[in-house]
Design an enzyme around this catalytic site. Structure first.
Site, PDB file in Angstrom:
ATOM      1  N   GLY A 162       3.017   3.751  14.484  1.00 58.99           N
ATOM      2  CA  GLY A 162       4.293   3.083  14.280  1.00 58.99           C
ATOM      3  C   GLY A 162       4.215   1.567  14.214  1.00 58.99           C
ATOM      4  O   GLY A 162       5.174   0.877  14.543  1.00 58.99           O
ATOM      5  N   SER A 163       3.080   1.028  13.745  1.00 52.90           N
ATOM      6  CA  SER A 163       3.016  -0.432  13.630  1.00 52.90           C
ATOM      7  C   SER A 163       3.970  -0.916  12.531  1.00 52.90           C
ATOM      8  O   SER A 163       4.534  -2.008  12.626  1.00 52.90           O
ATOM      9  CB  SER A 163       1.586  -0.930  13.387  1.00 52.90           C
ATOM     10  OG  SER A 163       1.148  -0.584  12.111  1.00 52.90           O
ATOM     11  N   ASN A 164       4.180  -0.092  11.518  1.00 49.72           N
ATOM     12  CA  ASN A 164       5.162  -0.466  10.492  1.00 49.72           C
ATOM     13  C   ASN A 164       6.577  -0.432  11.071  1.00 49.72           C
ATOM     14  O   ASN A 164       7.396  -1.298  10.757  1.00 49.72           O
ATOM     15  CB  ASN A 164       5.051   0.465   9.276  1.00 49.72           C
ATOM     16  CG  ASN A 164       3.952   0.023   8.329  1.00 49.72           C
ATOM     17  OD1 ASN A 164       4.059  -1.013   7.666  1.00 49.72           O
ATOM     18  ND2 ASN A 164       2.873   0.789   8.274  1.00 49.72           N
ATOM     19  N   ASN A 169       8.853   4.794   0.875  1.00 51.95           N
ATOM     20  CA  ASN A 169       7.591   5.143   1.533  1.00 51.95           C
ATOM     21  C   ASN A 169       6.622   3.982   1.388  1.00 51.95           C
ATOM     22  O   ASN A 169       6.657   3.256   0.395  1.00 51.95           O
ATOM     23  CB  ASN A 169       6.998   6.389   0.868  1.00 51.95           C
ATOM     24  CG  ASN A 169       5.704   6.830   1.524  1.00 51.95           C
ATOM     25  OD1 ASN A 169       5.603   6.881   2.751  1.00 51.95           O
ATOM     26  ND2 ASN A 169       4.681   7.137   0.720  1.00 51.95           N
ATOM     27  N   HIS A 206       2.565   3.100   1.246  1.00 51.96           N
ATOM     28  CA  HIS A 206       1.251   3.737   1.052  1.00 51.96           C
ATOM     29  C   HIS A 206       0.162   2.658   1.070  1.00 51.96           C
ATOM     30  O   HIS A 206       0.321   1.615   0.433  1.00 51.96           O
ATOM     31  CB  HIS A 206       1.234   4.503  -0.283  1.00 51.96           C
ATOM     32  CG  HIS A 206      -0.045   5.229  -0.488  1.00 51.96           C
ATOM     33  ND1 HIS A 206      -0.338   6.401   0.186  1.00 51.96           N
ATOM     34  CD2 HIS A 206      -1.126   4.947  -1.238  1.00 51.96           C
ATOM     35  CE1 HIS A 206      -1.552   6.800  -0.152  1.00 51.96           C
ATOM     36  NE2 HIS A 206      -2.045   5.933  -1.018  1.00 51.96           N
TER      37      HIS A 206
END
Ligand code: GRF
Length: 189
Positions: free
Chosen positions: A13-15, A99, A101
């Site tokens: 969950g760093s994003n 999303n 990627h």
């Protein structure tokens, strides 16, 4: 009124953290209404709790759809969400799902390209640049319209791990910028 974001994650969950920080620092005008993880041990759930964000561990898609609808979500962000969503899910939230990627799509993407594998494949191929892509989610994995990309150069002594770290840094930047852009433009229909 602030736009409502839901973040779906499966891992560290760093994003998610990048989004939390930008909201807190008022760089992103939005509210993270909820975080859903499909893995019980996803650290993303801890990050949500630490920041007083509602968090749910849900594996079933129908249940996810129900909760997302209850919260009147404007945008769903897949931030390291390792589950391919069904056509039904995607149709329900058409044009409202993003999303991230960790490659420059259309390279090193699609089925089986996730996590460190993406970077290993890029290095095996011998590309000299890689990067990150934020795109809208459509029924085929990693192939919806691109919102933003950012490249990184590959060093002589690059490893999959060092590349992952480098790419993650640009992911955090373009994910927040893409959310801003989509919330401003009103999403894609
Ligand atoms: C990121 O590289 C993302 O692009 C990919 O999975 C990773 C998740 O990282 N889909 P984090 O959980 O946000 O730290």
């Amino acid at each position: 009124m602030s736009k409502k974001i839901a973040v779906l994650a499966s891992g560290s969950g760093s994003n998610l953290q990048a989004i939390i920080d930008s909201v807190r620092e008022e760089k992103l005008e939005a509210e993270i209404s909820l975080v859903i993880a499909n893995k019980i041990d996803a650290y993303a759930l801890e990050r949500a709790k630490k920041n007083n964000i509602k968090s749910y561990f849900i594996k079933d898609e129908d249940e996810m759809i129900k909760i997302l609808n209850q919260h009147n979500i404007d945008l769903i962000v897949l931030a390291g969400f390792l589950k391919i969503l069904s056509e039904e899910f995607i149709q329900q939230f058409q044009g409202k799902i993003l999303n991230i990627h960790p490659s420059l799509i259309p390279s090193f993407c699609g089925k089986g390209y996730y996590g460190l594998k993406v970077h290993q494949k890029a290095l095996e191929y011998g590309v000299k640049v890689s990067g990150a892509t934020v795109h809208f989610v459509t029924k085929d994995p990693d192939s919806g319209p691109i919102i933003m990309q950012k490249a990184v150069y590959i060093d002589e002594d690059e490893t999959a791990e060092s590349l992952q770290k480098k790419v993650l840094k640009v992911e955090h930047e373009i994910l927040v910028e893409s959310i801003k852009k989509v919330l401003k433009d009103g999403g894609k229909k």
